[in-house]
Motif scaffolding. Structure first.
Motif, mmCIF file in Angstrom:
data_model
loop_
_atom_site.group_PDB
_atom_site.id
_atom_site.type_symbol
_atom_site.label_atom_id
_atom_site.label_comp_id
_atom_site.label_asym_id
_atom_site.label_seq_id
_atom_site.Cartn_x
_atom_site.Cartn_y
_atom_site.Cartn_z
ATOM 1 N N UNK A 201 0.979 -1.269 0.018
ATOM 2 C CA UNK A 201 0.100 0.105 -0.102
ATOM 3 C C UNK A 201 0.875 1.524 -0.051
ATOM 4 N N UNK A 202 1.900 1.435 0.728
ATOM 5 C CA UNK A 202 2.628 2.405 0.988
ATOM 6 C C UNK A 202 3.510 2.724 -0.392
ATOM 7 N N UNK A 203 3.968 1.714 -0.804
ATOM 8 C CA UNK A 203 4.994 1.820 -1.955
ATOM 9 C C UNK A 203 4.122 2.058 -3.377
ATOM 10 N N UNK A 204 3.129 1.150 -3.455
ATOM 11 C CA UNK A 204 2.419 1.021 -4.855
ATOM 12 C C UNK A 204 0.893 1.424 -4.710
ATOM 13 N N UNK A 205 0.381 1.790 -3.741
ATOM 14 C CA UNK A 205 -1.048 2.076 -3.595
ATOM 15 C C UNK A 205 -1.758 0.702 -3.837
ATOM 16 N N UNK A 206 -1.280 -0.527 -3.331
ATOM 17 C CA UNK A 206 -2.171 -1.488 -3.611
ATOM 18 C C UNK A 206 -2.594 -1.992 -2.478
ATOM 19 N N UNK A 207 -4.015 -2.277 -2.636
ATOM 20 C CA UNK A 207 -4.685 -2.636 -1.282
ATOM 21 C C UNK A 207 -5.421 -4.013 -1.526
ATOM 22 N N UNK A 208 -5.726 -4.619 -0.479
ATOM 23 C CA UNK A 208 -6.405 -6.008 -0.637
ATOM 24 C C UNK A 208 -7.901 -5.622 -1.098
ATOM 25 N N UNK A 209 -8.469 -6.647 -2.043
ATOM 26 C CA UNK A 209 -9.693 -6.340 -2.486
ATOM 27 C C UNK A 209 -10.823 -7.076 -1.596
ATOM 28 N N UNK A 210 -11.816 -6.336 -1.225
ATOM 29 C CA UNK A 210 -12.987 -6.969 -0.514
ATOM 30 C C UNK A 210 -12.674 -7.790 0.832
ATOM 31 N N UNK A 211 -11.443 -7.534 1.344
ATOM 32 C CA UNK A 211 -11.180 -8.001 2.577
ATOM 33 C C UNK A 211 -10.565 -7.148 3.712
ATOM 34 N N UNK A 212 -10.779 -7.346 4.990
ATOM 35 C CA UNK A 212 -10.271 -6.579 5.837
ATOM 36 C C UNK A 212 -9.112 -7.206 6.361
ATOM 37 N N UNK A 213 -7.893 -6.546 6.355
ATOM 38 C CA UNK A 213 -6.669 -7.224 6.664
ATOM 39 C C UNK A 213 -6.501 -7.263 8.112
ATOM 40 N N UNK A 214 -7.111 -6.243 8.635
ATOM 41 C CA UNK A 214 -6.901 -6.071 10.215
ATOM 42 C C UNK A 214 -7.891 -7.183 10.992
ATOM 43 N N UNK A 215 -8.692 -7.894 10.330
ATOM 44 C CA UNK A 215 -9.686 -8.901 10.881
ATOM 45 C C UNK A 215 -8.619 -9.955 11.556
ATOM 46 N N UNK A 216 -9.026 -10.582 12.602
ATOM 47 C CA UNK A 216 -8.326 -11.468 13.238
ATOM 48 C C UNK A 216 -8.539 -12.883 12.650
ATOM 49 N N UNK A 217 -7.501 -13.661 12.648
ATOM 50 C CA UNK A 217 -7.506 -14.951 11.924
ATOM 51 C C UNK A 217 -6.539 -14.995 10.885
#
Length: 346
Positions: A201-217
């Protein structure tokens, strides 16, 4: 195995003994290390021929850093000299709910003042199979970014496999360089890319699609990274593998640790380790990268084995004081086999 070359900054690390805070200490423990030098030490420890390229000041502190590399079996004859100082970082080691803290003092270090043309990269890459750099180096200064670009271009021309650990550092990139443009050009030359969601995200503005990466698991984290991997491979078509570590931070002293590797078709996932009493987590990612390079060289047709070696190696690093991983191949393979007992070897 043929030779590996790493390029970056080695620094003087000053840390209060044990878990003391900066405000409590009257002395500092001395360690020498840095992202790319740590990878070099890991590889040398595994018996891989490796050279570390950097720029050191010609003074006693620079000589100490050089001796540390030589002591660990790392080749140093391609190092260049100049500048007035070695970069320093201060480390306050956290525990339980108090996180570790780093303060940099690396402005105007010898490598921060490196310029393109100072290193003879064609000579450096003669008979070399692999070149590794990290996102820390171009974050130091424009000159370091230029030298890094020069390196990847020559390595690419000479058919050398190129890897990077994207390593976003919020406290760097202060000189005004266009981070995304610089990192995009550098990464476009890479065959192997290690990074996490924040790096992407910081280098290329690429983010996960449709998922919250902060979700536990654990499962959600792996699936989130698959989305990032696919976007990374689309952006960087030369990349053959995209890899990340999966760190769950239960506390400063207790982390879960695993990794995933995506080759464009298959997502490989390692076993997960519970590191319940961390001795030193600095250099954890570097030890993963060192283990990954070794694993990919040793198991060229078995990405699962390569990934498992990298994760086990970095798990052991968390038990070792200092920047570099001093675990042996036998110790890593023992942990890979499922023996995590820590019993005395007699």
């Amino acid at each position: 195995m043929k030779k590996v070359v790493t390029f970056g900054e080695i620094m003087l690390r000053l840390a209060p003994p044990g878990f003391l805070r900066f405000s409590q200490t009257n002395s500092f423990d001395v360690v020498y290390g840095g992202g790319e030098s740590n990878v070099a030490v890991s590889l040398a420890n595994y018996g891989v021929p490796v050279d570390f390229v950097t720029r050191l000041p010609e003074n006693d502190i620079g000589a100490c850093a050089l001796m540390e590399m030589r002591k660990r079996g790392v080749g140093t004859d391609k190092i260049i000299y100049g500048g007035d100082r070695l970069g320093i970082y201060f480390l306050e080691t956290g525990a339980v709910s108090r996180g570790s803290k780093v303060v940099y003092d690396r402005a105007h270090s010898a490598i921060a003042e490196i310029q393109a043309g100072m290193v003879d990269w064609k000579s450096v890459f003669k008979d070399v199979e692999w070149f590794h750099w990290t996102g820390i180096t171009p974050a130091i200064s424009q000159g370091a970014a230029d030298a890094c670009l020069e390196a990847v271009k020559v390595a690419s021309e000479m058919g050398v496999t190129i890897s990077t650990d994207l390593n976003y550092r919020a406290k760097l990139w202060k000189y005004g360089g266009d981070r995304e443009a610089i990192m995009t050009e550098l990464t476009s030359y890479c065959d192997i890319v290690l990074g996490n969601e924040e790096d992407a995200e910081k280098h290329f503005s690429i983010k996960p699609e449709g998922l919250d990466i902060t979700t536990q698991g654990e499962h959600v984290k792996a699936e989130a990274f698959l989305s990032v991997c696919e976007q990374m491979m689309k952006k960087f078509p030369r990349a053959k593998k995209v890899i990340t570590t999966l760190r769950g931070s239960i506390s400063a002293s207790h982390n879960s640790w695993a990794g995933v590797l995506y080759d464009g078709e298959t997502m490989y996932k390692s076993p997960e380790y519970q590191i319940t009493d961390i001795v030193d987590r600095v250099g954890g990612g570097d030890s993963f990268m060192g283990g990954l390079i070794y694993g990919l060289l040793k198991y060229p047709e078995n990405d699962q084995n390569a990934l498992n070696f990298a994760v086990a190696a970095s798990c052991l690093k968390h038990t070792i004081k200092g920047d570099a991983n001093l675990a042996t191949v036998a110790e890593v393979e023992k942990l890979m086999s499922g023996d995590a007992s820590g019993r005395v070897s007699r």
